[in-house]
Design a protein around this motif. Structure first.
Motif, PDB file in Angstrom:
ATOM      1  N   PHE A   1       0.064   3.877  -5.721  1.00 17.42           N
ATOM      2  CA  PHE A   1      -0.303   2.429  -5.837  1.00 17.42           C
ATOM      3  C   PHE A   1      -0.832   2.373  -7.116  1.00 17.42           C
ATOM      4  O   PHE A   1      -0.541   1.418  -7.686  1.00 17.42           O
ATOM      5  CB  PHE A   1      -1.364   2.193  -4.765  1.00 17.42           C
ATOM      6  N   ALA A   2      -1.711   3.098  -7.423  1.00 23.74           N
ATOM      7  CA  ALA A   2      -2.522   2.822  -8.944  1.00 23.74           C
ATOM      8  C   ALA A   2      -1.507   2.954 -10.030  1.00 23.74           C
ATOM      9  O   ALA A   2      -1.641   2.095 -10.766  1.00 23.74           O
ATOM     10  CB  ALA A   2      -3.694   3.866  -8.911  1.00 23.74           C
TER      11      ALA A   2
ATOM     12  N   SER B   1       0.804  -1.168   0.066  1.00 27.82           N
ATOM     13  CA  SER B   1      -0.254  -0.093   0.083  1.00 27.82           C
ATOM     14  C   SER B   1       0.929   1.250  -0.181  1.00 27.82           C
ATOM     15  O   SER B   1       2.264   1.198   0.305  1.00 27.82           O
ATOM     16  CB  SER B   1      -0.784  -0.040   1.357  1.00 27.82           C
ATOM     17  N   ASP B   2       0.312   2.438  -0.499  1.00 29.11           N
ATOM     18  CA  ASP B   2       0.937   3.443  -0.433  1.00 29.11           C
ATOM     19  C   ASP B   2       1.601   3.926   1.174  1.00 29.11           C
ATOM     20  O   ASP B   2       2.624   4.352   1.196  1.00 29.11           O
ATOM     21  CB  ASP B   2       0.152   4.835  -0.695  1.00 29.11           C
ATOM     22  N   GLU B   3       0.900   3.570   1.990  1.00 30.52           N
ATOM     23  CA  GLU B   3       1.227   4.028   3.249  1.00 30.52           C
ATOM     24  C   GLU B   3       2.231   3.062   3.868  1.00 30.52           C
ATOM     25  O   GLU B   3       3.423   3.616   4.383  1.00 30.52           O
ATOM     26  CB  GLU B   3      -0.106   3.637   4.280  1.00 30.52           C
ATOM     27  N   PHE B   4       2.366   1.941   3.765  1.00 29.96           N
ATOM     28  CA  PHE B   4       3.415   0.811   3.992  1.00 29.96           C
ATOM     29  C   PHE B   4       4.518   1.161   3.063  1.00 29.96           C
ATOM     30  O   PHE B   4       5.707   1.064   3.845  1.00 29.96           O
ATOM     31  CB  PHE B   4       2.774  -0.728   3.697  1.00 29.96           C
ATOM     32  N   ALA B   5       4.446   1.322   1.838  1.00 35.42           N
ATOM     33  CA  ALA B   5       5.601   1.604   1.044  1.00 35.42           C
ATOM     34  C   ALA B   5       6.270   2.911   1.264  1.00 35.42           C
ATOM     35  O   ALA B   5       7.512   2.936   1.547  1.00 35.42           O
ATOM     36  CB  ALA B   5       5.270   1.813  -0.536  1.00 35.42           C
TER      37      ALA B   5
ATOM     38  N   ASP C   1       0.994  -5.019   5.598  1.00 36.80           N
ATOM     39  CA  ASP C   1       2.172  -5.181   6.612  1.00 36.80           C
ATOM     40  C   ASP C   1       3.284  -6.286   6.004  1.00 36.80           C
ATOM     41  O   ASP C   1       3.136  -6.913   4.878  1.00 36.80           O
ATOM     42  CB  ASP C   1       1.639  -5.624   7.811  1.00 36.80           C
ATOM     43  N   GLU C   2       4.270  -6.432   6.818  1.00 36.19           N
ATOM     44  CA  GLU C   2       5.474  -7.117   6.152  1.00 36.19           C
ATOM     45  C   GLU C   2       5.130  -8.464   5.816  1.00 36.19           C
ATOM     46  O   GLU C   2       5.696  -8.915   4.796  1.00 36.19           O
ATOM     47  CB  GLU C   2       6.396  -7.377   7.334  1.00 36.19           C
TER      48      GLU C   2
END
Length: 157
Positions: free
Chosen positions: A52-53, A37-41, A80-81
């Motif tokens: 993401f898109a 996801s953008d947040e995780f990345a 998550d990981e």
């Protein structure tokens, strides 16, 4: 065999293509791409990461171009990981780079705690750039190399 491969994949380069090709080759029962996801990345990187898109579109295009086997491919969001590999019982194997190979043991511990069978790991060697160093999205973003690992003239960047 149902195979997963996970990553940020942005921007896509020949190292990612090697991971995708291995997943496609081995994934005769389907391939799951766990795309961060953008947040995780962005939470763990200082360099810019495409949205993401945009990453999803680029990954889909690469998979379609590389897929000589007409595999069933699903792209899911990874938050998550260990996410999908540890929580989806249908995953039989995970394609990883040498950088993340050590995580297979932890994933299998998590799977065991859920009563799932362990996954097999396929470790794909790093793809090297012209200068002998591994190809990475960070090096690409910093203008050191192109997506194929060709060293770029830093004076012209």
């Amino acid at each position: 065999m149902r195979v997963a491969v996970a990553g940020t994949f942005g921007p896509v380069h020949d190292g990612h293509r090697a991971l995708f090709e291995t997943a496609l080759e081995r994934g005769d029962e389907g391939v799951v791409v766990a795309l961060t996801s953008d947040e995780f990345a962005r939470g763990k990187r200082e360099r810019p990461v495409p949205d993401f898109a945009d990453r999803r579109r680029a990954v889909r295009e690469e998979l379609e171009r590389l897929d000589r086997w007409d595999r069933d491919v699903e792209i899911r969001t990874l938050h998550d990981e260990h996410g999908i590999a540890s929580t989806d019982e249908s995953i039989d194997a995970l394609v990883v780079s040498p950088e993340t190979a050590h995580e297979i043991a932890d994933i299998n511990d998590e799977r065991a705690s859920r009563g799932f069978d362990p996954i097999e790991g396929f470790v794909v060697p790093f793809v090297r750039a012209d200068d002998g160093e591994r190809i990475s999205s960070t090096r690409l973003v910093h203008g050191e190399i192109d997506e194929h690992g060709t060293a770029l003239d830093q004076d012209s960047v």
